[in-house]
Design a protein around this motif. Structure first.
Motif, mmCIF file in Angstrom:
data_model
loop_
_atom_site.group_PDB
_atom_site.id
_atom_site.type_symbol
_atom_site.label_atom_id
_atom_site.label_comp_id
_atom_site.label_asym_id
_atom_site.label_seq_id
_atom_site.Cartn_x
_atom_site.Cartn_y
_atom_site.Cartn_z
ATOM 1 N N ARG A 13 0.816 -1.213 0.000
ATOM 2 C CA ARG A 13 0.000 0.000 0.000
ATOM 3 C C ARG A 13 0.852 1.265 0.000
ATOM 4 N N ASP A 204 -9.770 2.273 17.284
ATOM 5 C CA ASP A 204 -10.057 2.125 15.861
ATOM 6 C C ASP A 204 -10.739 3.366 15.297
ATOM 7 N N TRP A 208 -9.395 6.015 12.211
ATOM 8 C CA TRP A 208 -10.164 6.436 11.038
ATOM 9 C C TRP A 208 -10.229 7.960 10.950
ATOM 10 N N PRO A 249 -3.693 -1.226 8.935
ATOM 11 C CA PRO A 249 -4.209 -1.319 7.560
ATOM 12 C C PRO A 249 -5.725 -1.371 7.515
ATOM 13 N N ILE A 250 -6.365 -0.222 7.748
ATOM 14 C CA ILE A 250 -7.815 -0.138 7.783
ATOM 15 C C ILE A 250 -8.385 -0.184 6.367
ATOM 16 N N SER A 251 -9.658 -0.526 6.279
ATOM 17 C CA SER A 251 -10.300 -0.696 4.976
ATOM 18 C C SER A 251 -10.432 0.608 4.203
ATOM 19 N N LEU A 252 -10.278 1.739 4.885
ATOM 20 C CA LEU A 252 -10.353 3.031 4.208
ATOM 21 C C LEU A 252 -9.375 3.104 3.047
ATOM 22 N N SER A 254 -8.350 0.581 1.165
ATOM 23 C CA SER A 254 -8.417 -0.615 0.319
ATOM 24 C C SER A 254 -8.247 -0.269 -1.166
ATOM 25 N N ASP A 257 -5.121 -1.237 -2.852
ATOM 26 C CA ASP A 257 -4.891 -2.629 -3.236
ATOM 27 C C ASP A 257 -5.291 -2.897 -4.680
#
Length: 341
Positions: A13, A204, A208, A249-252, A254, A257
């Motif tokens: 990333r 968490d 964010w 590695p938060i989904s924000l 993604s 990727d």
């Protein structure tokens, strides 16, 4: 692979983030061609500097010798840069083509540009001139942080920040170079030592919020006049993004990727070196009278389209072979000795 080696491994990333930053430089430069503003594209470069300090600190933590470290840097940075300088020299000799202001294409000046001591042939290479200068600083910062803790480097970073208000220091290297964000490399090294602790101690929801705030702040600063305080905010926001991507590695993130993000991450160095060629060609064919914003957007898209295949060719046939060649020296010295009779 040990736990330490896993912790110091490649972070895809971050590579993708560097690629998107390189693409954004084109947009910044295209915007500045049609709209009178303070936009210069320095914000992504500050991100590059923080990222370089962080990634190189991780590399040093894996245990290469000083000689191996410098050899890797030479094989990583110089071949593609030399190729671009020679390409621009050939284009000027054949077609009178150049980017930016007409530079000096004498043999001595071409050599100085190829060695990154000057950058008038390809203006964006000023950041590489600064990065070469910063390499010993990164080594020193890593050694001090490892021996005495990352907080020990805070006074040094503050001194460099103070110097960023002084014009003669900022423009010491001449040309387009800017030493104001030099402390960003130190910030990246400190982030290697402190980032995990800072991020993992947060909730968490806080991570964010910090990620969104860092991204918004970096974007905002990118459209401001690049004063010393603004560059400091760009360094802080870049560090926030890099720390969160690396240690939470938060989904924000993604979208980093995605295949296209990974692709531009791989070719980002060559893309950055070559983008003024694509931009110069795009500017000649995309201007729409009376529509500056549309002209800027169209120019940016076309410049990216023109630069991308050149960047891929450079990455595939120059960057990758020379990086492998540089690593082969280390592998050759690690061949097991013959067993005793």
């Amino acid at each position: 692979m040990t736990g330490l080696q896993r912790d110091l491994g490649f972070i895809p990333r971050l590579e993708a983030l560097r690629g998107l930053a390189a693409v954004s430089v084109v947009a910044y430069h295209a915007f500045g061609q049609f709209i009178d503003s303070h936009v210069t594209g320095l914000a992504p470069v500050v991100l590059f500097f923080v990222l370089s300090g962080f990634v190189l600190a991780r590399s040093l933590a894996r245990g290469p010798t000083i000689g191996e470290f410098f050899r890797h840097r030479v094989f990583r940075l110089f071949p593609a840069a030399i190729a671009v300088v020679l390409l621009l020299t050939a284009l000027h000799a054949q077609f009178g083509f150049y980017v930016g202001f007409l530079p000096d294409f004498s043999t001595v000046n071409v050599l100085m540009n190829a060695l990154m001591l000057k950058h008038d042939i390809n203006g964006p290479m000023w950041s590489m001139t600064v990065e070469i200068l910063a390499t010993p600083l990164i080594l020193l910062s890593f050694w001090i942080c490892r021996r005495h803790g990352w907080r020990t480097m805070l006074p040094f970073a503050m001194i460099l920040f103070g110097l960023s208000f002084i014009g003669p220091y900022v423009h010491l290297l001449g040309g387009f170079s800017n030493l104001a964000p030099l402390y960003a490399f130190i910030a990246g090294v400190m982030l290697h030592f402190a980032g995990s602790e800072l991020v993992k101690s947060s909730r968490d929801s806080s991570v964010w919020i910090a990620a969104l705030f860092s991204g918004a702040l970096l974007l905002y600063c990118g459209f401001q006049k690049q004063t010393a305080p603004i560059i400091l905010l760009e360094t802080i926001s870049s560090g926030g993004l890099i720390a969160i991507i690396s240690f939470a590695p938060i989904s924000l993130f993604s979208f980093l990727d995605a295949g296209v993000s990974r692709f531009f991450g791989q070719v980002s160095y060559s893309f950055y070196l070559l983008h003024l060629i694509g931009l110069s060609v795009a500017l000649r064919i995309t201007s729409i009278a009376g529509w500056p914003v549309a002209s800027a957007l169209l120019t940016a898209v076309l410049a990216v389209a023109l630069t991308t295949p050149l960047a891929w060719l450079s990455w595939r046939y120059i960057e990758r072979p020379f990086v492998r060649w540089g690593r082969s020296f280390r592998q050759a010295t690690q061949v097991a000795p013959e067993p005793a009779a």
